[in-house]
Design an enzyme around this catalytic site. Structure first.
Site, PDB file in Angstrom:
ATOM      1  N   HIS A 198      45.872  -9.065  11.672  1.00 52.89           N
ATOM      2  CA  HIS A 198      46.354  -8.008  12.561  1.00 52.89           C
ATOM      3  C   HIS A 198      46.741  -6.787  11.729  1.00 52.89           C
ATOM      4  CE1 HIS A 198      48.423  -6.127  15.952  1.00 52.89           C
ATOM      5  NE2 HIS A 198      49.450  -5.895  15.132  1.00 52.89           N
TER       6      HIS A 198
ATOM      7  N   ALA B 168      14.695  -6.697  10.580  1.00 55.68           N
ATOM      8  CA  ALA B 168      14.483  -6.841   9.144  1.00 55.68           C
ATOM      9  C   ALA B 168      15.084  -8.141   8.622  1.00 55.68           C
ATOM     10  CB  ALA B 168      15.087  -5.645   8.408  1.00 55.68           C
TER      11      ALA B 168
ATOM     12  N   LYS C  34       0.808  -1.223   0.000  1.00 59.74           N
ATOM     13  CA  LYS C  34       0.000   0.000   0.000  1.00 59.74           C
ATOM     14  C   LYS C  34       0.839   1.270   0.000  1.00 59.74           C
ATOM     15  CE  LYS C  34      -0.544   0.400   5.040  1.00 59.74           C
ATOM     16  NZ  LYS C  34      -1.503   0.488   6.154  1.00 59.74           N
TER      17      LYS C  34
ATOM     18  N   ARG D  22       7.425  -1.190  18.731  1.00 62.93           N
ATOM     19  CA  ARG D  22       6.591  -1.230  17.530  1.00 62.93           C
ATOM     20  C   ARG D  22       5.528  -2.310  17.671  1.00 62.93           C
ATOM     21  NH1 ARG D  22       8.389   1.869  13.519  1.00 62.93           N
ATOM     22  NH2 ARG D  22       7.143   0.738  11.983  1.00 62.93           N
TER      23      ARG D  22
ATOM     24  N   GLY E 132      12.072   5.814  26.141  1.00 66.58           N
ATOM     25  CA  GLY E 132      12.322   4.433  25.755  1.00 66.58           C
ATOM     26  C   GLY E 132      13.801   4.197  25.522  1.00 66.58           C
TER      27      GLY E 132
ATOM     28  N   GLY F  85       9.157  -1.236   2.392  1.00 66.89           N
ATOM     29  CA  GLY F  85       8.534  -1.114   3.698  1.00 66.89           C
ATOM     30  C   GLY F  85       9.262  -0.217   4.680  1.00 66.89           C
TER      31      GLY F  85
ATOM     32  N   LEU G 121       7.589   0.056  -1.880  1.00 67.58           N
ATOM     33  CA  LEU G 121       8.288  -1.215  -1.878  1.00 67.58           C
ATOM     34  C   LEU G 121       9.542  -1.106  -1.008  1.00 67.58           C
ATOM     35  CD1 LEU G 121       8.466  -4.080  -3.091  1.00 67.58           C
ATOM     36  CD2 LEU G 121       9.785  -3.088  -4.980  1.00 67.58           C
TER      37      LEU G 121
END
Length: 460
Positions: free
Chosen positions: A437, A313, A39, A266, A178, A44, A42
């Protein structure tokens, strides 16, 4: 599937975030016909409002700190200020390039990409506007949203991480409500940009899901950076006044701030999408599945942030691939939640995989042994000017079951740490490997040397 339903695709994926698009791409790669419904954009939340844009901000913050501290390294440079418009342009350019690349991938795999808000209408059907997509399998991947607290209205100077990405200037004072992953990352960015930052966390420690040693190290580092940390402090209310936000804590203390950033976790996007009506079991809004992401309704799967567990994710991405391969008739191994790597990208970074010491003792009792290797003994860490440690948790005469790291850039070491834990390596196995190293990667090698009984650069 009802006899009247006409199958349009092998797989219909509802949600185009990390879990959804990974499932769509892998299913198409395996020869299945796929529809992907989204919606918004792409990629998210991760690509547009989460992982990628926030890490771009964190890199800008690192550059600011480098300029501010340049004289310490013999470099004559000064930090004149933060141009938020330019920071935003940089961030959006990174997101834009990745977005275009992802769009190209979906197109090249011949995935039927459907833009619009989808809703489940039976176990095999997703309705998008006037279009009905019927699949042999449907995968739910609708993601998550930024939570707030009851009675705390978001707006004006009170915002979540979504709105904070749109800041046009650097606030003088910030209260971050938070102390989890999102909260400490934004606290880190804003402090580097010049804000006075206070983190308010109701739990006894920051990043409470991590090993207590990591929490303690992060709190020390934050206080050293000038970030005020208020753990065990419960929020009562907030008033967005004419000139500032007044934050009240239980007990009556008030804090005035120019911005209240709400980072209290969330929640799953599942409400009103037809899930329960189709027989999907929800608990606190999350979709209940088995370890293979099956919902218990035939042909219906769920992946990503809507499934209880780590909201990461890469977890959703892996679940999407898992489901696609199962639908295609393969037999992929289910994910082991504790073996999923975790990184909090604040300064210093916190990275971990496997069990915390407390979890290991609950599972293995007195057979647990631990070791902390201080980064004071690591040459590259001293060059970078960072402090922290690598903590190993092992079963006596057995494998390493947890690795916990704190320090600048230590998240880059999580790959080897994941292999050590996932492959049940003994400290002696890793101690025999040669680590280049000077790298911070040597810290992992030194920690395993010490736990194997032959410490070299051990400073603790």
């Amino acid at each position: 599937m009802p006899a009247t339903a006409e199958t349009t695709h092998d797989v219909v994926v509802l949600g185009g975030g990390s879990g959804g698009y990974a499932c769509a791409l892998r299913a198409a790669e395996l020869g299945l016909t796929v529809a992907l419904v989204e919606k918004d954009l792409l990629g998210g939340t991760c690509l547009h409002r989460g992982c990628i844009p926030t890490k771009a901000l964190l890199h800008a913050a690192e550059v600011a700190d480098s300029a501010r501290e340049a004289e310490r390294f013999g470099v004559r440079a000064t930090l004149e200020g933060i141009d938020m418009a330019r920071v935003t342009s940089y961030r959006e350019a990174v997101v834009g390039r990745l977005h275009r690349g992802l769009q190209g991938l979906v197109k090249s795999r011949k995935v039927d990409y459907v833009e619009g808000e989808g809703r489940l209408d039976g176990p095999h059907t997703v309705v998008v506007g006037d279009r009905r997509l019927v699949g042999r399998h449907v995968v739910l991947a609708t993601g998550s949203f930024a939570r707030t607290l009851p009675g705390l209205e978001v707006g004006g100077r009170v915002m979540t991480s979504d709105q904070a990405l749109g800041l046009t200037d650097v606030p003088g004072r910030v209260v971050v409500l938070g102390g989890g992953v999102i909260g400490v990352e934004f606290a880190s960015v804003l402090r580097s940009f010049g804000s006075e930052v206070t983190v308010v966390e109701a739990l006894p420690r920051l990043v409470a899901a991590e090993d207590p040693a990591s929490s303690a190290a992060l709190e020390r580092a934050f206080r050293k950076r000038g970030i005020t940390v208020r753990t065990g402090a419960r929020f009562a209310s907030a008033t967005d006044g004419a000139d500032a936000v007044t934050v009240r804590l239980e007990g009556g203390e008030e804090i005035e701030t120019d911005l209240l950033l709400v980072a209290v976790g969330r929640g799953p996007v599942t409400e009103g999408l037809g899930y329960e009506e189709t027989g999907v079991t929800l608990e606190r809004g999350f979709v209940v599945t088995d370890d293979r992401c099956a919902t218990g309704v035939d042909g219906l799967w769920a992946v990503g942030d809507i499934v209880p567990g780590l909201q990461l994710a890469h977890r959703g991405f892996a679940q999407g691939i898992l489901v696609a391969e199962q639908i295609a008739g393969l037999s992929p191994a289910p994910l082991v939640e504790s073996q999923i790597p975790r990184v909090t990208y604040c300064e210093p970074e916190v990275a971990s995989v496997g069990l915390t010491e407390e979890q290991a003792r609950a599972e293995h009792g007195d057979a647990v042994r631990t070791y902390e290797y201080n980064l004071g003994g690591n040459g590259k860490s001293q060059i970078l000017g960072t402090q922290g440690f690598v903590k190993l948790v092992r079963v006596e005469d057995g494998p390493v079951v947890g690795i916990h790291m704190v320090g600048s850039r230590m998240g880059e070491q999580i790959g080897e740490a994941q292999l050590v834990v996932s492959w049940d390596a003994f400290p002696e196995d890793v101690a025999a490997l040669v680590h280049a190293h000077p790298t911070q990667n040597e810290a992992l090698g030194e920690a395993h040397l010490a736990l194997a009984g032959k410490p070299l650069h051990a400073h603790n």
